[in-house]
Design an enzyme around this catalytic site. Sequence first.
Site, PDB file in Angstrom:
ATOM      1  N   CYS A  11     -22.409 -15.156  20.061  1.00  0.00           N
ATOM      2  CA  CYS A  11     -23.755 -15.753  20.756  1.00  0.00           C
ATOM      3  C   CYS A  11     -24.810 -14.803  20.269  1.00  0.00           C
ATOM      4  O   CYS A  11     -24.438 -14.520  18.996  1.00  0.00           O
ATOM      5  CB  CYS A  11     -23.512 -15.346  22.408  1.00  0.00           C
ATOM      6  SG  CYS A  11     -23.228 -13.956  22.883  1.00  0.00           S
ATOM      7  N   ASN A  14     -24.257 -10.728  22.294  1.00  0.00           N
ATOM      8  CA  ASN A  14     -22.784 -10.293  22.320  1.00  0.00           C
ATOM      9  C   ASN A  14     -22.769  -9.401  23.854  1.00  0.00           C
ATOM     10  O   ASN A  14     -21.747  -8.303  23.716  1.00  0.00           O
ATOM     11  CB  ASN A  14     -22.192  -9.625  21.170  1.00  0.00           C
ATOM     12  CG  ASN A  14     -20.814  -9.164  21.083  1.00  0.00           C
ATOM     13  OD1 ASN A  14     -20.525  -8.226  20.624  1.00  0.00           O
ATOM     14  ND2 ASN A  14     -19.977  -9.903  21.806  1.00  0.00           N
ATOM     15  N   CYS A  16     -23.723 -11.170  26.992  1.00  0.00           N
ATOM     16  CA  CYS A  16     -23.458 -12.077  28.177  1.00  0.00           C
ATOM     17  C   CYS A  16     -22.443 -13.254  28.072  1.00  0.00           C
ATOM     18  O   CYS A  16     -21.469 -13.194  28.515  1.00  0.00           O
ATOM     19  CB  CYS A  16     -24.811 -12.896  28.463  1.00  0.00           C
ATOM     20  SG  CYS A  16     -26.041 -11.919  28.814  1.00  0.00           S
ATOM     21  N   ARG A  17     -22.500 -14.192  27.052  1.00  0.00           N
ATOM     22  CA  ARG A  17     -21.787 -15.434  26.860  1.00  0.00           C
ATOM     23  C   ARG A  17     -20.369 -15.032  26.102  1.00  0.00           C
ATOM     24  O   ARG A  17     -19.290 -15.360  26.400  1.00  0.00           O
ATOM     25  CB  ARG A  17     -22.476 -16.392  26.292  1.00  0.00           C
ATOM     26  CG  ARG A  17     -23.498 -17.246  27.154  1.00  0.00           C
ATOM     27  CD  ARG A  17     -24.434 -18.141  26.251  1.00  0.00           C
ATOM     28  NE  ARG A  17     -25.148 -17.337  25.360  1.00  0.00           N
ATOM     29  CZ  ARG A  17     -25.945 -17.744  24.596  1.00  0.00           C
ATOM     30  NH1 ARG A  17     -26.101 -19.091  24.178  1.00  0.00           N
ATOM     31  NH2 ARG A  17     -26.764 -16.995  23.613  1.00  0.00           N
ATOM     32  N   SER A  18     -20.781 -14.543  24.733  1.00  0.00           N
ATOM     33  CA  SER A  18     -19.468 -14.245  23.987  1.00  0.00           C
ATOM     34  C   SER A  18     -18.351 -13.385  24.574  1.00  0.00           C
ATOM     35  O   SER A  18     -17.431 -13.550  24.330  1.00  0.00           O
ATOM     36  CB  SER A  18     -19.781 -14.139  22.505  1.00  0.00           C
ATOM     37  OG  SER A  18     -20.485 -12.712  22.355  1.00  0.00           O
ATOM     38  N   ASP A 126     -27.701 -20.176  27.655  1.00  0.00           N
ATOM     39  CA  ASP A 126     -27.682 -18.623  27.836  1.00  0.00           C
ATOM     40  C   ASP A 126     -28.390 -18.261  29.336  1.00  0.00           C
ATOM     41  O   ASP A 126     -29.561 -18.628  29.632  1.00  0.00           O
ATOM     42  CB  ASP A 126     -29.065 -18.111  26.870  1.00  0.00           C
ATOM     43  CG  ASP A 126     -29.202 -16.667  26.755  1.00  0.00           C
ATOM     44  OD1 ASP A 126     -28.625 -16.128  27.387  1.00  0.00           O
ATOM     45  OD2 ASP A 126     -29.785 -16.250  25.579  1.00  0.00           O
TER      46      ASP A 126
HETATM   47  P1  4NP Z   1     -26.022 -13.552  25.044  1.00  0.00           P
HETATM   48  O1  4NP Z   1     -27.249 -13.399  25.728  1.00  0.00           O
HETATM   49  O2  4NP Z   1     -26.587 -14.135  23.632  1.00  0.00           O
HETATM   50  O3  4NP Z   1     -25.347 -14.710  25.780  1.00  0.00           O
HETATM   51  O4  4NP Z   1     -25.512 -12.374  24.988  1.00  0.00           O
HETATM   52  C1  4NP Z   1     -28.334 -12.882  25.354  1.00  0.00           C
HETATM   53  C2  4NP Z   1     -28.376 -11.220  25.699  1.00  0.00           C
HETATM   54  C3  4NP Z   1     -29.475 -10.686  25.022  1.00  0.00           C
HETATM   55  C4  4NP Z   1     -30.615 -11.231  24.742  1.00  0.00           C
HETATM   56  C5  4NP Z   1     -30.606 -12.316  24.594  1.00  0.00           C
HETATM   57  C6  4NP Z   1     -29.535 -13.444  24.947  1.00  0.00           C
HETATM   58  N1  4NP Z   1     -31.682 -10.405  24.337  1.00  0.00           N
HETATM   59  O5  4NP Z   1     -33.089 -11.019  24.125  1.00  0.00           O
HETATM   60  O6  4NP Z   1     -31.421  -9.259  24.470  1.00  0.00           O
END
Ligand code: 4NP
Length: 158
Positions: A11, A14, A16-18, A126
């Site tokens: 994602c 790294n 939240c989703r992955s 997201d």
């Molecule tokens: P992820 O979510 O891609 O599912 O881990 C996010 C985590 C952090 C951020 C954006 C999305 N950020 O902008 O820091």
Amino acid sequence: MNQKPAMLFVCLGNICRSPLAEAAFRKAAEEAGLEAEADSAGTAAYHVGEPPDPRSIETAARAGIDISDYLGRQIVRDDFTRFTHILALDHANLRDIRSIAPVGALAQVSLLMDMVPGREGAAVADPYYGGEENFTETWEDVSRAARALVERLLAERS
Ligand code: 4NP
């Protein structure tokens, strides 16, 4: 397939989703008796070395899985030879992964939800700026995809 299947879930951050996709896949593979490797990474370096978002840790814990020791990392070119499959959580991730793929990359790169019949072409939304219900939805999406992916890998093996 001769080589043991090795999945990398990717994602943006790294956190939240992955990590949830990795956890769901580990669980689905274990339940199906499939021997496979799994890891996760982000296309961005924002959260390298950090544990998953507390909301993801909580969501996985509700499913009985402890992901508090996962650590964020950024995808690297070596991943295209270490892993047999690289699964992108959304379209931007897919584009960014493809843009760094080295020539002769081994890994099959695809959108994670393409594994789920009827959900082809869908992104895992997201949840970072959302609430608990968004994390629950993420868990449901990645769990369905993980089970479908395991079924596909088992079918390819036989
Ligand atoms: P992820 O979510 O891609 O599912 O881990 C996010 C985590 C952090 C951020 C954006 C999305 N950020 O902008 O820091």
